[in-house]
Write a protein that holds these residues in place. Sequence first.
Motif, PDB file in Angstrom:
ATOM      1  N   PHE A  93      42.560  35.739  40.992  1.00 21.41           N
ATOM      2  CA  PHE A  93      41.291  35.528  40.770  1.00 21.41           C
ATOM      3  C   PHE A  93      40.460  36.512  41.805  1.00 21.41           C
ATOM      4  N   THR A  94      41.181  36.458  43.005  1.00 19.60           N
ATOM      5  CA  THR A  94      40.549  37.423  43.988  1.00 19.60           C
ATOM      6  C   THR A  94      40.901  38.904  44.236  1.00 19.60           C
ATOM      7  N   PHE A  98      41.430  42.297  38.954  1.00 20.18           N
ATOM      8  CA  PHE A  98      41.297  41.177  38.097  1.00 20.18           C
ATOM      9  C   PHE A  98      40.390  41.454  36.950  1.00 20.18           C
ATOM     10  N   GLU A  99      40.966  41.149  35.716  1.00 20.05           N
ATOM     11  CA  GLU A  99      40.130  41.683  34.398  1.00 20.05           C
ATOM     12  C   GLU A  99      39.627  40.075  33.818  1.00 20.05           C
ATOM     13  N   TYR A 100      38.200  39.658  34.198  1.00 17.79           N
ATOM     14  CA  TYR A 100      37.618  38.576  33.701  1.00 17.79           C
ATOM     15  C   TYR A 100      37.591  38.377  32.098  1.00 17.79           C
ATOM     16  N   GLU A 101      37.891  39.465  31.510  1.00 12.34           N
ATOM     17  CA  GLU A 101      37.838  39.384  30.046  1.00 12.34           C
ATOM     18  C   GLU A 101      39.221  38.973  29.423  1.00 12.34           C
ATOM     19  N   LYS A 102      40.272  38.738  30.269  1.00 17.43           N
ATOM     20  CA  LYS A 102      41.482  38.384  29.794  1.00 17.43           C
ATOM     21  C   LYS A 102      41.738  36.904  30.036  1.00 17.43           C
ATOM     22  N   ILE A 103      40.740  36.375  30.495  1.00 15.57           N
ATOM     23  CA  ILE A 103      40.633  34.832  30.654  1.00 15.57           C
ATOM     24  C   ILE A 103      40.804  34.277  29.176  1.00 15.57           C
ATOM     25  N   THR A 104      40.004  34.402  28.335  1.00 13.62           N
ATOM     26  CA  THR A 104      39.743  33.895  27.268  1.00 13.62           C
ATOM     27  C   THR A 104      40.899  34.441  26.213  1.00 13.62           C
TER      28      THR A 104
END
Length: 244
Positions: A93-94, A98-104
Amino acid sequence: MNLVNKVIVITGGTSGIGRQIVEQLQAQNTIIVVARNSDRLEQLNMRYKNVTCFPADLSDPGSYKPLSERIQAEFPRVDVLINNAAIQNEPFFTDPDFEYEKITREINVNFTAVCALSYLLIPALNSNEAQSIILNINSGLSFVAKKSASVYCASKAAINLFSQSLSYQLENTNIKVLQAFIPLVDTPMTQGRGENKMSAECAAKSILKGLKQQNPQNDIGKIKVLRILNALTPSLAKRLLKGS
């Protein structure tokens, strides 16, 4: 369960462990493969007469209901649902990349789709008096986390408790819920990391052996040792897995 003349749905069946499961089952069963890659699906369709392919992007929750409706329109009876599809993103996450959109997307493929298809295919799984099975492919990372792939670890932990709870809900039906916990396996998802990996062919054989025996908790390969180690010395298990 005798895996002959069964209707089997498997997600993520075009590569890795899923592809090996398809190859080992297709000769004597009707296999329904769900995956996103249309080219690989077409190859399976052309190669195996007993394989029917349904393209779907399991990262999109809007695809689940239409997919289940298409499957049940053609196959009103399903004997086995194998929730195998999974993705694993490695960046922390740091990390700057890191691609935030990939979490979902990762949660949807690894967990939401498992819940949705397990629910939506219950009519087909419960359509006759014979035993039917929901098999969720899990990982040792469901009970001992590693430093990277935190979303993957969390989604696998969620599948573990979901499977246990769903098995309680379905106790008075003909549907059994099983899990197979796999070690690090040599697949496209694990390319470039880890050593001494189990082959996808060997993993598939062990998974199917547990399915035939209707083993609720099928610990495969090194997972047997990891589970014992985690019970006896959890701090050591955590240290070993942390940087894996």
